[in-house]
Design a protein around this motif. Structure first.
Motif, PDB file in Angstrom:
ATOM      1  N   HIS A   1       0.814  -1.212   0.000  1.00 22.03           N
ATOM      2  CA  HIS A   1       0.000   0.000   0.000  1.00 22.03           C
ATOM      3  C   HIS A   1       0.848   1.263   0.000  1.00 22.03           C
ATOM      4  N   HIS A   2       2.139   1.080  -0.006  1.00 22.58           N
ATOM      5  CA  HIS A   2       3.017   2.247  -0.042  1.00 22.58           C
ATOM      6  C   HIS A   2       2.830   2.979  -1.367  1.00 22.58           C
ATOM      7  N   LYS A   3       2.810   4.272  -1.306  1.00 21.58           N
ATOM      8  CA  LYS A   3       2.532   5.113  -2.471  1.00 21.58           C
ATOM      9  C   LYS A   3       3.408   4.757  -3.668  1.00 21.58           C
ATOM     10  N   TYR A   4       4.712   4.690  -3.439  1.00 27.73           N
ATOM     11  CA  TYR A   4       5.622   4.475  -4.570  1.00 27.73           C
ATOM     12  C   TYR A   4       5.576   3.038  -5.086  1.00 27.73           C
ATOM     13  N   TYR A   5       5.300   2.102  -4.206  1.00 26.39           N
ATOM     14  CA  TYR A   5       5.133   0.711  -4.646  1.00 26.39           C
ATOM     15  C   TYR A   5       3.922   0.603  -5.578  1.00 26.39           C
ATOM     16  N   ARG A   6       2.821   1.214  -5.162  1.00 25.89           N
ATOM     17  CA  ARG A   6       1.601   1.146  -5.986  1.00 25.89           C
ATOM     18  C   ARG A   6       1.810   1.860  -7.327  1.00 25.89           C
ATOM     19  N   ILE A   7       2.521   2.992  -7.304  1.00 27.92           N
ATOM     20  CA  ILE A   7       2.783   3.714  -8.550  1.00 27.92           C
ATOM     21  C   ILE A   7       3.614   2.851  -9.493  1.00 27.92           C
ATOM     22  N   ALA A   8       4.654   2.213  -8.952  1.00 32.74           N
ATOM     23  CA  ALA A   8       5.538   1.396  -9.786  1.00 32.74           C
ATOM     24  C   ALA A   8       4.802   0.208 -10.389  1.00 32.74           C
ATOM     25  N   VAL A   9       4.038  -0.509  -9.560  1.00 28.75           N
ATOM     26  CA  VAL A   9       3.325  -1.694 -10.055  1.00 28.75           C
ATOM     27  C   VAL A   9       2.238  -1.298 -11.050  1.00 28.75           C
ATOM     28  N   ASN A  10       1.490  -0.244 -10.752  1.00 22.19           N
ATOM     29  CA  ASN A  10       0.449   0.216 -11.674  1.00 22.19           C
ATOM     30  C   ASN A  10       1.035   0.689 -13.000  1.00 22.19           C
ATOM     31  N   LEU A  11       2.191   1.344 -12.922  1.00 25.31           N
ATOM     32  CA  LEU A  11       2.826   1.835 -14.137  1.00 25.31           C
ATOM     33  C   LEU A  11       3.265   0.666 -15.019  1.00 25.31           C
ATOM     34  N   LEU A  12       3.891  -0.331 -14.418  1.00 26.77           N
ATOM     35  CA  LEU A  12       4.302  -1.504 -15.190  1.00 26.77           C
ATOM     36  C   LEU A  12       3.096  -2.237 -15.765  1.00 26.77           C
ATOM     37  N   PHE A  13       2.039  -2.350 -14.977  1.00 27.48           N
ATOM     38  CA  PHE A  13       0.799  -2.996 -15.423  1.00 27.48           C
ATOM     39  C   PHE A  13       0.238  -2.277 -16.651  1.00 27.48           C
ATOM     40  N   CYS A  14       0.179  -0.971 -16.579  1.00 27.93           N
ATOM     41  CA  CYS A  14      -0.403  -0.192 -17.681  1.00 27.93           C
ATOM     42  C   CYS A  14       0.473  -0.226 -18.930  1.00 27.93           C
ATOM     43  N   ILE A  15       1.775  -0.061 -18.762  1.00 25.99           N
ATOM     44  CA  ILE A  15       2.675  -0.050 -19.920  1.00 25.99           C
ATOM     45  C   ILE A  15       2.579  -1.368 -20.682  1.00 25.99           C
ATOM     46  N   GLY A  16       2.653  -2.491 -19.935  1.00 27.66           N
ATOM     47  CA  GLY A  16       2.602  -3.794 -20.581  1.00 27.66           C
ATOM     48  C   GLY A  16       1.284  -4.049 -21.280  1.00 27.66           C
ATOM     49  N   ASN A  17       0.184  -3.828 -20.580  1.00 26.39           N
ATOM     50  CA  ASN A  17      -1.129  -4.123 -21.151  1.00 26.39           C
ATOM     51  C   ASN A  17      -1.495  -3.176 -22.284  1.00 26.39           C
ATOM     52  N   PHE A  18      -1.177  -1.904 -22.141  1.00 27.93           N
ATOM     53  CA  PHE A  18      -1.516  -0.943 -23.188  1.00 27.93           C
ATOM     54  C   PHE A  18      -0.675  -1.171 -24.441  1.00 27.93           C
ATOM     55  N   PHE A  19       0.573  -1.617 -24.261  1.00 24.76           N
ATOM     56  CA  PHE A  19       1.413  -1.917 -25.419  1.00 24.76           C
ATOM     57  C   PHE A  19       0.803  -3.062 -26.230  1.00 24.76           C
ATOM     58  N   PHE A  20       0.389  -4.120 -25.559  1.00 23.39           N
ATOM     59  CA  PHE A  20      -0.200  -5.252 -26.284  1.00 23.39           C
ATOM     60  C   PHE A  20      -1.558  -4.903 -26.879  1.00 23.39           C
ATOM     61  N   LEU A  21      -2.285  -4.028 -26.224  1.00 25.87           N
ATOM     62  CA  LEU A  21      -3.549  -3.577 -26.820  1.00 25.87           C
ATOM     63  C   LEU A  21      -3.284  -2.769 -28.088  1.00 25.87           C
ATOM     64  N   LEU A  22      -2.211  -1.978 -28.095  1.00 25.95           N
ATOM     65  CA  LEU A  22      -1.837  -1.239 -29.297  1.00 25.95           C
ATOM     66  C   LEU A  22      -1.530  -2.208 -30.442  1.00 25.95           C
ATOM     67  N   LEU A  23      -0.821  -3.297 -30.150  1.00 28.58           N
ATOM     68  CA  LEU A  23      -0.528  -4.297 -31.178  1.00 28.58           C
ATOM     69  C   LEU A  23      -1.817  -4.900 -31.737  1.00 28.58           C
ATOM     70  N   ASN A  24      -2.807  -5.104 -30.874  1.00 28.88           N
ATOM     71  CA  ASN A  24      -4.087  -5.649 -31.338  1.00 28.88           C
ATOM     72  C   ASN A  24      -4.790  -4.692 -32.284  1.00 28.88           C
ATOM     73  N   PHE A  25      -4.804  -3.419 -31.941  1.00 28.16           N
ATOM     74  CA  PHE A  25      -5.449  -2.438 -32.813  1.00 28.16           C
ATOM     75  C   PHE A  25      -4.674  -2.272 -34.118  1.00 28.16           C
ATOM     76  N   ALA A  26      -3.341  -2.207 -34.038  1.00 26.17           N
ATOM     77  CA  ALA A  26      -2.525  -2.040 -35.241  1.00 26.17           C
ATOM     78  C   ALA A  26      -2.643  -3.249 -36.153  1.00 26.17           C
ATOM     79  N   ASP A  27      -2.808  -4.426 -35.561  1.00 26.05           N
ATOM     80  CA  ASP A  27      -2.885  -5.660 -36.353  1.00 26.05           C
ATOM     81  C   ASP A  27      -4.136  -5.705 -37.223  1.00 26.05           C
ATOM     82  N   ALA A  28      -5.127  -4.904 -36.873  1.00 29.67           N
ATOM     83  CA  ALA A  28      -6.338  -4.847 -37.695  1.00 29.67           C
ATOM     84  C   ALA A  28      -6.012  -4.381 -39.112  1.00 29.67           C
TER      85      ALA A  28
END
Length: 640
Positions: free
Chosen positions: A79-106
């Protein structure tokens, strides 16, 4: 304890949103490629989207398993502020990158006909073209980036609706601590088992064939899944359908043709035409067409009306044409781990016969690995953008416009000693389909910029032949024309599993009137190498996964691979095979839209074609894995 359960619900909620966005990306994929899947009923589409969630769930859980564990660690530092920021940031970067590949693949699907796999990264970083072309891609497909950003905003908005966002420190007694530890292992474990599947074999790309027809597999799958499942595994695996003796009796790519005619000393020029689909060629279709130059050559030469590409990308065409190697896996030969294997390409064989060998391509040196592979195949001299010496004609994206480069090609052939073998690969009909400003009015009545580029490339070809026909080597030259692959969809037929591989293949010799007429025999790019060897009367052993078009009483076939499905053309039939069993059989000559699967009503035909195709696949995989892509008669040591 309650705060830990809230944390579990929070993670599951975020994963559910990602899965929902994957369904939205599938809807976008369908809208952009509706012509490819337009034959489905409403109920068929419902099933595709419903079962597609199974594959979306699988990849979302597998990709995010580490993040799930990081979120669910039963310690208060999560629940530490910086821990949550780091994990959320990695979560978003990874998932949003693969979602971009899905849209581009269209959009990319229009060119490849399949969901992208892990070999995409090798293809992108094969040369520096990708970095140079990114601005053009953003310009042409700006709406993909806009939609992708919109889904990010949607994700943020939906996450904000979660009622228990506030982090609460954990406070455990012994009993709740034991339950929490169990949940820490149990929740990810159940999610992973569901993602993997409960059968003996985990869910795979080919598993999509359980739920829909081969034509619909790309719609049911998602790009993240196909990339994830091809990252580590070898695209080529040992396959044993037959023992070695029986295998060689059914099919053996090791060949030696004993021609019935005297040996010929003739120059050979192969012209690979970028994206020249069969449907563009008026002489092969029931319309005026866009290729008057190629039409005139067809009327003078020998054309094969049922000719097929061995792949959907340029990088797959060059090994097929120069070395008789098809692509029967997700990786092209040039970018695969087998690219260092020994091969005996057509240029190597001709060099031993005293031929000067060369390859011309107007793009940057290094583009798609053409220069490196051509050397492996036996090319002695490569001419690319670096070597070009002519009028200023850079198209601003890829390389030299076709007209100027083909004139340069003709000029260089005058300096090359005869007999020569040379291959030239055109450029201008590649995306973004640029035409010189001076010709924009000449082709401005074209339906779209692709057709405009095709017309320009054909015009440039005509100008080349005007120059070439005045040269002393012209009448003693065998010209072979082949598209590298088909272009983006232009008609309903072009997006079928037959139409997306149909190309022109033409043999033309100004000094040999016997090369004339139209043949309906099935032909493929890998037939070009044995055909040249046969035509020249070279009585030497070689290896190619094709046959000479000049040999009678031999089995003629074509094969290719797309999105986990092997395709085998023989006569008027197309067999679709998943590596374990046949999935469909079509009589494509009559059933042009592939509506009638006759697999169950034509058991004997299916069994015969499957038997032959299994032998081809087994030979291909065995020889790639064991570095035996040469005729063992040439090098007996390889047979030990």
């Amino acid at each position: 304890m309650n705060s830990y359960l809230r944390q579990i619900l929070y993670i599951l909620y975020k994963l559910l949103i990602i899965i929902f966005i994957y369904s939205l990306s599938r809807l976008f994929f369908y809208i952009i490629n509706q012509s490819a899947f337009g034959g489905n009923s409403g109920f068929d589409l419902f099933k595709i989207f419903f079962y597609g969630i199974r594959f979306d769930y699988s990849v979302v859980i597998q990709f995010n398993l580490l993040f799930i564990l990081l979120y669910l660690l039963p310690f208060n530092f999560v629940h530490h502020k910086y821990y949550r920021i780091a994990v959320n940031l990695l979560f978003c970067i990874g998932n949003f990158f693969f979602l971009l590949l899905n849209f581009a693949d269209a959009e990319y699907f229009k060119y490849t006909g399949k969901r992208s796999t892990a070999d995409l990264f090798g293809y992108l970083f094969l040369s520096n073209d990708t970095v140079l072309l990114v601005p053009q891609f953003f310009k042409d497909f700006w709406y993909i980036v806009l939609i992708w950003i919109s889904t990010i905003v949607l994700f943020i908005k939906l996450v904000a609706w979660f009622p228990f966002k506030k982090a609460l420190n954990y406070s455990f007694n012994i009993k709740s601590w034991i339950i929490t530890v169990l949940l820490f292992f149990l929740v990810p474990g159940i999610l992973f088992i569901g993602a993997r599947g409960t059968g003996l074999k985990p869910i795979m790309i080919i598993s999509a064939a359980r739920y829909t027809t081969p034509q619909n597999i790309p719609l049911l799958l998602n790009t993240s899944f196909t990339i994830l499942h091809t990252l580590k595994e070898s695209p080529v695996k040992p396959i044993v359908y037959f023992d070695k003796n029986r295998l060689n009796a059914i099919y053996n790519p090791e060949q030696q043709i004993h021609p019935q005619h005297p040996k010929r000393i003739s120059n050979v020029v192969i012209i690979i035409l970028e994206s020249f689909s069969r449907e563009f060629v008026g002489a092969l279709c029931d319309h005026k067409g866009y290729t008057p130059c190629l039409d005139s050559i067809i009327h003078k030469g020998l054309v094969f009306e049922n000719a097929f590409a061995n792949g959907k990308r340029s990088i797959e065409a060059v090994p097929a044409i120069l070395a008789g190697l098809p692509t029967l896996s997700d990786d092209s030969y040039i970018t695969s781990r087998f690219s260092g294997n020994k091969i005996e390409g057509l240029p190597t064989i001709l060099a031993k016969e005293g031929y000067h060998t060369s390859f011309f391509h107007g793009g940057r040196n290094g583009t798609m690995g053409f220069d490196e592979f051509s050397r492996v195949a036996g090319i002695q001299h490569y001419y690319g953008l670096n070597e070009y010496n002519g009028p200023k004609a850079f198209d601003g994206t890829w390389g030299i416009y076709d007209e100027e480069f083909l004139q340069y090609f003709a000029k260089e052939l005058n300096t090359i000693p005869q007999p020569f073998f040379s291959c030239v690969f055109t450029l201008s009909s590649h995306h973004p389909y640029k035409v010189p400003d001076k010709y924009k009015d000449k082709f401005n009545n074209s339906p779209d910029k692709l057709i405009r580029a095709i017309r320009y490339a054909d015009f440039a070809l005509g100008e080349f032949f005007k120059t070439a026909s005045t040269q002393p080597w012209f009448k003693n030259t065998l010209f072979i024309f082949s598209a590298d692959h088909t272009a983006a969809e232009q008609s309903k037929i072009s997006v079928t599993r037959v139409g997306m591989f149909r190309i022109p293949i033409i043999f033309y010799h100004p000094g040999d009137t016997s090369l004339h007429g139209r043949s309906k025999k099935v032909t493929q790019q890998t037939d070009i190498m044995p055909s040249v060897i046969d035509y020249l009367g070279i009585d030497k052993p070689f290896l190619a996964f094709g046959n000479s078009v000049f040999q009678e009483n031999t089995l003629t076939f074509a094969n290719n691979y797309l999105g986990g499905i092997y395709q085998y053309f023989e006569g008027n039939y197309l067999l679709m095979f998943d590596g374990e069993r046949s999935r469909a059989l079509y009589q494509y000559s009559d059933d042009k839209m592939l509506k009638n699967n006759i697999l169950k009503t034509s058991a004997d035909k299916t069994a015969g074609m499957e038997h032959q195709f299994k032998a081809i696949i087994q030979q291909y995989n065995y020889r790639l894995l064991n570095n035996k892509m040469i005729n063992e008669t040439i090098n007996p040591l390889t047979s030990k």
